[in-house]
Design an enzyme around this catalytic site. Structure first.
Site, mmCIF file in Angstrom:
data_model
loop_
_atom_site.group_PDB
_atom_site.id
_atom_site.type_symbol
_atom_site.label_atom_id
_atom_site.label_comp_id
_atom_site.label_asym_id
_atom_site.label_seq_id
_atom_site.Cartn_x
_atom_site.Cartn_y
_atom_site.Cartn_z
ATOM 1 N N ARG A 1 0.842 -1.186 0.000
ATOM 2 C CA ARG A 1 0.000 0.000 0.000
ATOM 3 C C ARG A 1 0.879 1.237 0.000
ATOM 4 N NH1 ARG A 1 -3.431 -2.810 -1.527
ATOM 5 N NH2 ARG A 1 -5.573 -3.079 -0.758
ATOM 6 N N GLU B 1 -2.561 8.072 -5.783
ATOM 7 C CA GLU B 1 -2.754 7.319 -7.025
ATOM 8 C C GLU B 1 -3.950 7.878 -7.802
ATOM 9 O OE1 GLU B 1 -3.084 3.159 -6.089
ATOM 10 O OE2 GLU B 1 -1.198 3.098 -5.012
ATOM 11 N N HIS C 1 -0.422 0.226 -9.888
ATOM 12 C CA HIS C 1 -1.216 -0.615 -8.968
ATOM 13 C C HIS C 1 -1.763 -1.828 -9.722
ATOM 14 C CE1 HIS C 1 -3.601 -0.321 -4.960
ATOM 15 N NE2 HIS C 1 -3.402 -1.588 -5.294
#
Length: 340
Positions: A236, A265, A293
């Site tokens: 994360r 993000e 991601h």
């Protein structure tokens, strides 16, 4: 007939296939919980991805819900404690991408460690004149060097087995893991994060996003790291301070940074590290590799987590014990059965 809901912006083909004639699946297609209609109160079970937060206000509306399934491993976007307090089990799918994320972390290690992007970009620009191994500066052999792993859960363990197969030494920091895992997997256990960073050539992050881990990898940790560190994060973004990474790269403490997740993000272009990365500033010279991601993603993994999520919704209304209940200790009069 039962009513099942997919709260955020994902299709329902696979989910409908799993539910079959037991009920109807509704796709709300929302990117914010504020866009959810009041009729979610009719849902017998619901599932949510990572595209929205599910706060106390939304959970209050799920008055008929027997289970809320988080389609993925992380659950920091769901107020699972409050859900437990009103009897709603919150379920995650922790295993669907174990190998995929470990493979991605290993790929990032190889990409920066072997300067793959440097070679690729140079050959794209001029294959004839750039056919030079020496373009890949500061490449070191992986054998006998130490990989430090933060979080020895499913993915961390999978990463340890991969790097050991490459001839690397593996060490880990995980204060919540019972004794014996170091013996089972023949890896070294350390007692502090500081010790792991001070003695590892590479660090791979595999911890969950919690209040405790937020900003855990900060400037102080970086300042006391072994010089020449390669830092990899596929867990994360909130765990690793990008400011600290920028400092470490500029000071030469961090040799390489490879990440699939970031604090913001998509990343903000005005951050100095992101700006330098986007403009291919020479001082970075392939030392930073970023992916969007995507570590979890594979055709098979996407189907697996959707099948498992839909199955858990179905189990909830059929009173079949639910697996992977993350708020078991918070549950008061659960609305559906929870496995021991």
């Amino acid at each position: 007939m039962y009513l099942f809901g997919v709260l955020d912006d994902v299709g329902i083909t696979i989910e409908s296939e799993i539910i079959g004639e037991a009920g109807k699946v509704v796709a709300y297609g929302c990117n914010s919980e504020l866009a959810l209609p009041d009729d979610i109160s009719k849902l017998d079970a619901a599932m949510v991805w990572h595209n929205m937060d599910v706060s106390q206000e939304t959970i209050k509306k799920l008055s008929n819900c027997k289970a809320l399934v988080r389609v993925g491993a992380g659950y920091d976007n769901v107020d699972w404690r409050y859900a437990g307090s009103i009897g709603i089990p919150v379920i995650n799918i922790p295993d669907y991408g174990t190998n995929d994320v470990a493979d991605h972390a290993l790929a990032l290690l190889l990409a920066v460690g072997r300067r793959i992007t440097v070679y690729t970009e140079a050959l794209t620009e001029d294959a004839e004149n750039n056919w030079k191994p020496s373009l890949g500066t500061n490449i070191r052999r992986f054998t006998d060097r130490t990989m430090g792993i933060v979080g020895m859960g499913r993915i961390g363990t999978a990463m340890a087995t991969r790097v050991k197969a490459m001839g690397m030494n593996a060490a880990f920091y995980d204060p919540y893991l019972p004794d014996g895992y170091d013996k089972t997997y023949q890896v070294k256990r350390v007692d502090t994060l500081q010790e792991l960073f001070a003695n590892s050539d590479y660090i791979s992050i595999h911890a969950p996003a919690t209040e405790e881990t937020a900003g855990m990898i900060d400037r102080k940790i970086i300042e006391n790291s072994k010089k020449g560190l390669t830092l990899i994060n596929t867990a994360r973004g909130s765990i690793v301070s990008l400011d600290a990474v920028y400092y470490g790269l500029k000071e030469g403490i961090i040799e390489n940074f490879a990440a699939d997740v970031l604090e913001s993000e998509p990343p903000k272009a005005d951050h100095p590290l992101i700006n330098a990365y986007m403009h291919k500033e020479p001082w970075l010279n392939g030392r930073v590799v970023l992916t969007p991601h995507a570590g979890f993603y594979a055709v098979e993994s996407e189907r697996e987590m959707r099948v498992k999520a839909a199955t858990q919704m179905l189990n909830a209304v059929q009173n079949i014990p639910l697996r992977n209940c993350i708020n078991k200790t918070c549950l008061i009069n659960p609305r559906s059965a929870v496995a021991d």
